[in-house]
Design a protein around this motif. Sequence first.
Motif, PDB file in Angstrom:
ATOM      1  N   THR A 153       0.986  -1.305  -0.230  1.00 15.81           N
ATOM      2  CA  THR A 153       0.013  -0.121  -0.040  1.00 15.81           C
ATOM      3  C   THR A 153       0.893   1.288  -0.019  1.00 15.81           C
ATOM      4  OG1 THR A 153      -0.248  -0.136   2.346  1.00 15.81           O
ATOM      5  CG2 THR A 153      -2.035  -1.095   1.203  1.00 15.81           C
ATOM      6  N   THR A 154       1.965   1.430   0.761  1.00 18.17           N
ATOM      7  CA  THR A 154       2.850   2.386   0.579  1.00 18.17           C
ATOM      8  C   THR A 154       3.508   2.927  -0.514  1.00 18.17           C
ATOM      9  OG1 THR A 154       3.474   1.580   3.038  1.00 18.17           O
ATOM     10  CG2 THR A 154       4.735   3.384   1.972  1.00 18.17           C
ATOM     11  N   GLU A 155       3.700   1.941  -1.331  1.00 16.99           N
ATOM     12  CA  GLU A 155       4.416   2.149  -2.632  1.00 16.99           C
ATOM     13  C   GLU A 155       3.180   2.398  -3.484  1.00 16.99           C
ATOM     14  OE1 GLU A 155       5.822  -1.372  -4.423  1.00 16.99           O
ATOM     15  OE2 GLU A 155       7.464  -0.147  -5.893  1.00 16.99           O
ATOM     16  N   ILE A 156       2.025   2.219  -3.486  1.00 22.00           N
ATOM     17  CA  ILE A 156       1.108   2.521  -4.408  1.00 22.00           C
ATOM     18  C   ILE A 156       0.626   3.752  -3.921  1.00 22.00           C
ATOM     19  CG2 ILE A 156      -1.419   1.674  -3.364  1.00 22.00           C
ATOM     20  CD1 ILE A 156       0.164   0.567  -6.689  1.00 22.00           C
ATOM     21  N   ILE A 157       0.423   4.446  -2.855  1.00 19.03           N
ATOM     22  CA  ILE A 157       0.232   5.795  -2.353  1.00 19.03           C
ATOM     23  C   ILE A 157       1.365   6.648  -3.242  1.00 19.03           C
ATOM     24  CG2 ILE A 157       0.269   7.465  -0.634  1.00 19.03           C
ATOM     25  CD1 ILE A 157      -0.713   4.888   1.187  1.00 19.03           C
ATOM     26  N   GLY A 158       2.548   6.107  -3.053  1.00 15.39           N
ATOM     27  CA  GLY A 158       3.513   7.013  -3.831  1.00 15.39           C
ATOM     28  C   GLY A 158       3.493   7.024  -5.218  1.00 15.39           C
ATOM     29  N   ALA A 159       2.833   5.940  -5.823  1.00 16.79           N
ATOM     30  CA  ALA A 159       2.884   5.820  -7.172  1.00 16.79           C
ATOM     31  C   ALA A 159       1.356   6.903  -7.653  1.00 16.79           C
ATOM     32  CB  ALA A 159       2.532   4.363  -7.891  1.00 16.79           C
ATOM     33  N   LEU A 160       0.323   6.687  -6.986  1.00 14.09           N
ATOM     34  CA  LEU A 160      -0.919   7.350  -7.146  1.00 14.09           C
ATOM     35  C   LEU A 160      -0.392   8.957  -7.243  1.00 14.09           C
ATOM     36  CD1 LEU A 160      -3.215   5.008  -5.575  1.00 14.09           C
ATOM     37  CD2 LEU A 160      -3.101   5.717  -7.828  1.00 14.09           C
ATOM     38  N   GLY A 161       0.311   9.462  -5.998  1.00 13.66           N
ATOM     39  CA  GLY A 161       0.723  10.928  -6.020  1.00 13.66           C
ATOM     40  C   GLY A 161       1.802  11.206  -7.341  1.00 13.66           C
ATOM     41  N   LEU A 208      -4.420  18.411  -6.381  1.00 12.07           N
ATOM     42  CA  LEU A 208      -3.349  17.294  -5.887  1.00 12.07           C
ATOM     43  C   LEU A 208      -3.697  16.858  -4.727  1.00 12.07           C
ATOM     44  CD1 LEU A 208      -0.051  19.163  -6.928  1.00 12.07           C
ATOM     45  CD2 LEU A 208      -1.176  17.307  -8.100  1.00 12.07           C
ATOM     46  N   GLY A 209      -3.403  15.709  -4.552  1.00 10.10           N
ATOM     47  CA  GLY A 209      -3.767  14.867  -3.132  1.00 10.10           C
ATOM     48  C   GLY A 209      -5.158  14.231  -3.323  1.00 10.10           C
ATOM     49  N   SER A 210      -6.063  14.661  -4.190  1.00 11.14           N
ATOM     50  CA  SER A 210      -7.564  14.017  -4.250  1.00 11.14           C
ATOM     51  C   SER A 210      -7.315  12.499  -4.407  1.00 11.14           C
ATOM     52  CB  SER A 210      -8.334  14.743  -4.982  1.00 11.14           C
ATOM     53  OG  SER A 210      -7.899  14.719  -6.385  1.00 11.14           O
ATOM     54  N   GLY A 211      -6.603  12.175  -5.401  1.00  3.04           N
ATOM     55  CA  GLY A 211      -6.290  10.717  -5.655  1.00  3.04           C
ATOM     56  C   GLY A 211      -5.763   9.991  -4.524  1.00  3.04           C
ATOM     57  N   VAL A 212      -4.582  10.440  -4.038  1.00  2.00           N
ATOM     58  CA  VAL A 212      -4.132   9.775  -2.866  1.00  2.00           C
ATOM     59  C   VAL A 212      -5.096   9.697  -1.805  1.00  2.00           C
ATOM     60  CG1 VAL A 212      -2.136  10.300  -1.260  1.00  2.00           C
ATOM     61  CG2 VAL A 212      -1.830  10.327  -3.514  1.00  2.00           C
ATOM     62  N   ALA A 213      -5.827  10.885  -1.427  1.00  2.00           N
ATOM     63  CA  ALA A 213      -6.754  10.849  -0.266  1.00  2.00           C
ATOM     64  C   ALA A 213      -7.637   9.786  -0.247  1.00  2.00           C
ATOM     65  CB  ALA A 213      -7.350  12.433  -0.193  1.00  2.00           C
ATOM     66  N   ALA A 214      -8.315   9.589  -1.538  1.00  2.00           N
ATOM     67  CA  ALA A 214      -9.142   8.464  -2.016  1.00  2.00           C
ATOM     68  C   ALA A 214      -8.591   7.221  -1.644  1.00  2.00           C
ATOM     69  CB  ALA A 214      -9.903   8.570  -3.314  1.00  2.00           C
ATOM     70  N   ALA A 215      -7.327   6.979  -2.196  1.00  2.00           N
ATOM     71  CA  ALA A 215      -6.705   5.683  -1.912  1.00  2.00           C
ATOM     72  C   ALA A 215      -6.493   5.541  -0.397  1.00  2.00           C
ATOM     73  CB  ALA A 215      -5.392   5.697  -2.639  1.00  2.00           C
ATOM     74  N   LEU A 216      -5.926   6.464   0.265  1.00  2.00           N
ATOM     75  CA  LEU A 216      -5.766   6.630   1.885  1.00  2.00           C
ATOM     76  C   LEU A 216      -7.302   6.014   2.522  1.00  2.00           C
ATOM     77  CD1 LEU A 216      -3.301   9.469   2.375  1.00  2.00           C
ATOM     78  CD2 LEU A 216      -2.951   6.996   2.596  1.00  2.00           C
ATOM     79  N   GLU A 217      -8.212   6.518   2.112  1.00  2.00           N
ATOM     80  CA  GLU A 217      -9.451   6.200   2.819  1.00  2.00           C
ATOM     81  C   GLU A 217      -9.688   4.682   2.598  1.00  2.00           C
ATOM     82  OE1 GLU A 217     -11.855   7.561   4.411  1.00  2.00           O
ATOM     83  OE2 GLU A 217     -11.088   9.599   4.345  1.00  2.00           O
ATOM     84  N   VAL A 218      -9.545   4.089   1.473  1.00  2.00           N
ATOM     85  CA  VAL A 218      -9.855   2.752   1.300  1.00  2.00           C
ATOM     86  C   VAL A 218      -8.789   2.011   2.070  1.00  2.00           C
ATOM     87  CG1 VAL A 218      -9.271   0.684  -0.484  1.00  2.00           C
ATOM     88  CG2 VAL A 218     -10.436   2.889  -1.148  1.00  2.00           C
ATOM     89  N   ILE A 219      -7.558   2.407   1.982  1.00  2.00           N
ATOM     90  CA  ILE A 219      -6.281   1.569   2.851  1.00  2.00           C
ATOM     91  C   ILE A 219      -6.438   1.753   4.359  1.00  2.00           C
ATOM     92  CG2 ILE A 219      -4.065   1.775   3.383  1.00  2.00           C
ATOM     93  CD1 ILE A 219      -3.491   2.478   0.323  1.00  2.00           C
ATOM     94  N   GLY A 220      -7.157   2.881   4.808  1.00  2.00           N
ATOM     95  CA  GLY A 220      -7.218   3.316   6.097  1.00  2.00           C
ATOM     96  C   GLY A 220      -8.330   2.350   6.755  1.00  2.00           C
TER      97      GLY A 220
END
Length: 382
Positions: free
Chosen positions: A344-352, A367-379
């Motif tokens: 998940t950590t690697e994928i957050i970086g790649a999405l950013g 900026l950050g909207s895609g990462v935020a959506a991903a973090l919601e899922v991961i969190g």
Amino acid sequence: MLKEHLLTPGPTQIPLRVLQAMSQPQIHHRTKDFEKIFRATLDGFKWLVESDNDPVFLACTGTGAMEAALLNSCDPGDKVIVINAGKFGERWSKIAARLGLKTVEITAAAGESPTLEQIEKAVRANADAKALCVQYCETSTAVMHPVPTIGAALQKTAPDMLYIVDAVSALGTLSISMKKDHIDILVAGSQKGLMLPPGLAMLTLSERAWQRAEKVKSRSFYFDLLSERKAHRQDTTAWTPAISIILGLHESLQLFREEGLENVFARHRTVAKAVRSAMEALGLTLLGASFPSPGVTAAFVPAGMDADKLRSALLAASGVRIAGGQDELQGKIIRVGHMGYVDTTEIIGALGALELGLKLCGHVVTLGSGVAAALEVIGHKK
Ligand code: PLP
């Protein structure tokens, strides 16, 4: 320094422990040491695909294993039904044609999977077909075909038809059971979810698939699965095996055991969902959204943007290497591979990085909207 992050749907990243296992001085394959590892690897693979039968390991890529599957299950003139919903479904048809088989195609548009009714209708209308061939994951469109559902339907509609499943880009990303899914021939390759370099292919045959292999006319010297089965029974191979990759597979199976298969599959589901959520939040339209794959996600780039230029910008700016589309999808889609050694950590970086890449290519992005959506899922591990 630009660190490369390989996020293509094959080849994929290789864990350090697997690299180390493959980098020892070459051992000879006609030795007890190799035979012991070979046996343990065959047993590990049986465990992974839930089969009582040994697999056959071939020194070739997935396409070779697809060809071996048809060579050992069909005679020239036999009919096969092929689900063709992309480049790899099309490959079944091309191989079948080259081998002199008659092909009936069940087609679906890019990003789609045919309905069960369509499949059952084709199977009923072609009850003389010897096999039904499908991809578990159609890597070119990121579509996951419902293999267990099709298997159960086939079992009822045409119990004598062999069910041949190309799991090259699915194995290691989701639960596959030869028995429960009614699979007769499972085809796999090393450079995807198994976290290995290309060059090793695997086939597992059900009892009745072996019976068919014994009956068909042998037409290939190298792809004669019966001679490999004979050798594998002695814990060896008929010809020189891909020794280093087998040592690597031994180690990657060990990694699966240590993580626990359910955790491996859950990690893939979470990462895949995070990627889908991020792409949607960034305003991209997913391809194959109704049939999401745990190992690869595809999305159209915004209108007017060239997907290949986006990929180049992403690579140059952030070192993230993703795949594009093929044929009519070239330039239109991006494909992010997240099978195997991806967390998940690697994928957050790649999405950013993807967000920045989109911005560089002129897309309006918060900026950050895609990462935020991903973090919601991961969190929330939603
Ligand atoms: N089948 C599927 C679903 C694949 O994704 C691939 C490779 O991308 C193949 C078959 C062919 O494998 P190879 O290129 O290793 O021959």
